[in-house]
Motif scaffolding. Structure first.
Motif, PDB file in Angstrom:
ATOM      1  N   ASP A   3      -0.328  17.143 -19.644  1.00 39.56           N
ATOM      2  CA  ASP A   3       0.431  16.361 -20.614  1.00 39.56           C
ATOM      3  C   ASP A   3       0.976  15.106 -19.923  1.00 39.56           C
ATOM      4  O   ASP A   3       0.928  14.975 -18.697  1.00 39.56           O
ATOM      5  N   PHE A   4       1.504  14.210 -20.724  1.00 42.31           N
ATOM      6  CA  PHE A   4       2.086  12.993 -20.187  1.00 42.31           C
ATOM      7  C   PHE A   4       3.405  13.299 -19.478  1.00 42.31           C
ATOM      8  O   PHE A   4       4.059  14.305 -19.756  1.00 42.31           O
ATOM      9  N   ALA A   5       3.804  12.421 -18.592  1.00 40.82           N
ATOM     10  CA  ALA A   5       5.071  12.580 -17.875  1.00 40.82           C
ATOM     11  C   ALA A   5       6.227  12.180 -18.781  1.00 40.82           C
ATOM     12  O   ALA A   5       6.044  11.509 -19.810  1.00 40.82           O
ATOM     13  N   SER A   6       7.419  12.597 -18.401  1.00 40.72           N
ATOM     14  CA  SER A   6       8.613  12.172 -19.121  1.00 40.72           C
ATOM     15  C   SER A   6       8.801  10.669 -18.941  1.00 40.72           C
ATOM     16  O   SER A   6       8.294  10.074 -17.986  1.00 40.72           O
ATOM     17  N   TYR A  79       8.065   4.112 -27.652  1.00 38.72           N
ATOM     18  CA  TYR A  79       7.447   4.649 -26.437  1.00 38.72           C
ATOM     19  C   TYR A  79       6.737   3.520 -25.696  1.00 38.72           C
ATOM     20  O   TYR A  79       6.327   2.530 -26.311  1.00 38.72           O
ATOM     21  N   LYS A  80       6.579   3.657 -24.393  1.00 38.05           N
ATOM     22  CA  LYS A  80       5.972   2.602 -23.576  1.00 38.05           C
ATOM     23  C   LYS A  80       4.915   3.227 -22.677  1.00 38.05           C
ATOM     24  O   LYS A  80       5.136   3.457 -21.483  1.00 38.05           O
ATOM     25  N   GLU A  81       3.722   3.492 -23.236  1.00 40.96           N
ATOM     26  CA  GLU A  81       2.656   4.136 -22.468  1.00 40.96           C
ATOM     27  C   GLU A  81       2.162   3.252 -21.327  1.00 40.96           C
ATOM     28  O   GLU A  81       1.689   3.749 -20.304  1.00 40.96           O
ATOM     29  N   SER A  82       2.271   1.943 -21.480  1.00 43.44           N
ATOM     30  CA  SER A  82       1.786   1.028 -20.450  1.00 43.44           C
ATOM     31  C   SER A  82       2.575   1.147 -19.151  1.00 43.44           C
ATOM     32  O   SER A  82       2.125   0.656 -18.112  1.00 43.44           O
ATOM     33  N   GLU A  83       3.740   1.793 -19.184  1.00 43.48           N
ATOM     34  CA  GLU A  83       4.491   2.022 -17.956  1.00 43.48           C
ATOM     35  C   GLU A  83       3.890   3.163 -17.138  1.00 43.48           C
ATOM     36  O   GLU A  83       4.175   3.291 -15.942  1.00 43.48           O
ATOM     37  N   GLN A  84       3.050   4.008 -17.798  1.00 43.88           N
ATOM     38  CA  GLN A  84       2.440   5.141 -17.114  1.00 43.88           C
ATOM     39  C   GLN A  84       0.943   4.964 -16.875  1.00 43.88           C
ATOM     40  O   GLN A  84       0.392   5.586 -15.968  1.00 43.88           O
ATOM     41  N   LEU A  85       0.293   4.122 -17.673  1.00 45.81           N
ATOM     42  CA  LEU A  85      -1.159   4.033 -17.646  1.00 45.81           C
ATOM     43  C   LEU A  85      -1.661   2.601 -17.544  1.00 45.81           C
ATOM     44  O   LEU A  85      -0.970   1.657 -17.928  1.00 45.81           O
TER      45      LEU A  85
END
Length: 221
Positions: A3-6, A79-85
């Motif tokens: 799953d994705f991180a917090s 949400y900000k997915e670009s901070e993780q991916l």
């Protein structure tokens, strides 16, 4: 894979290369069961904290048929997915399994009709949409509406596999080129089985030749 991180954390430590353990395991499973598999993973990128969200297609012979790195990152609904991916290159990925061509896309990509159209222009008969579609006001409605719209506007099948549970909406389903859900799973764990018919595809496109009648074309850039 995971799953994705917090928020504020990284999934970088989970990422692997395409010749790593996760892909090797998928290939072995496909070969053992004699079936093609489409599955997602975190793939290493040049940024060790921000891997790719990569969708893999493995053939029944265990060969890697293709890998799609998610283009549209989920910077929406707070949400900000670009901070993780890291986003992938803007290019459609279509793989052939038997006589059928499958276009690969992931989750938030569903909200961008130009990707679906580019996949169809590249020959896709079926759009495959694995997703972790986060729950929220009207989110389930958006999911089912967009799946149906992508099927109808492109006269293709759409096969969607969605995570469920407290965080995600579930509602996996297979939709035919007329927008009919021919198989579906609700919010519980389960699986759906549907037949993809080339005759049905041809019949719908003859009756509804919207692809042939269009005046615009999509050029990925």
């Amino acid at each position: 894979m995971a799953d994705f991180a917090s928020e504020g954390e990284s999934v970088g430590a989970l990422a692997e290369a395409l010749d790593g353990e996760f892909v090797s395991t998928l290939r072995k499973c496909a070969l053992e069961h004699g079936t093609a598999i489409v599955a997602g993973m975190f793939e290493r990128s040049c940024d060790e904290r921000r891997p790719y969200n990569t969708l893999l297609a493995v053939g029944a012979d265990g060969e890697l048929l293709g890998a799609y790195r998610k283009i549209h990152l989920y910077d929406a609904f707070g949400y900000k997915e670009s901070e993780q991916l890291t986003p992938g290159d803007v290019a459609p990925v279509v793989v052939k399994i038997g006589d059928t061509k499958f276009g690969l896309m992931t989750c938030y990509d569903l909200r961008f009709p130009e990707l679906s159209r580019a996949l169809v222009d590249a020959g896709a008969d079926v759009l495959v949409v694995p997703a972790a579609w986060v729950r929220g006001p009207l989110k389930e409605h958006h999911w089912t509406t967009l799946l149906t719209a992508r099927a109808i506007e492109n006269t293709v099948y759409v096969a969607s596999a969605a995570q469920n549970g407290r965080k995600y909406s579930g509602l996996s389903q297979v939709i035919d080129p007329q927008g009919v859900a021919v198989a579906a799973v609700g919010e519980a764990d389960g699986f759906a089985v549907a037949e993809i018919s080339g005759e049905r595809l041809a019949e719908v496109r003859k009756r509804n030749p919207s692809l042939a009648n269009r005046r615009f074309t999509v050029t990925p850039r």
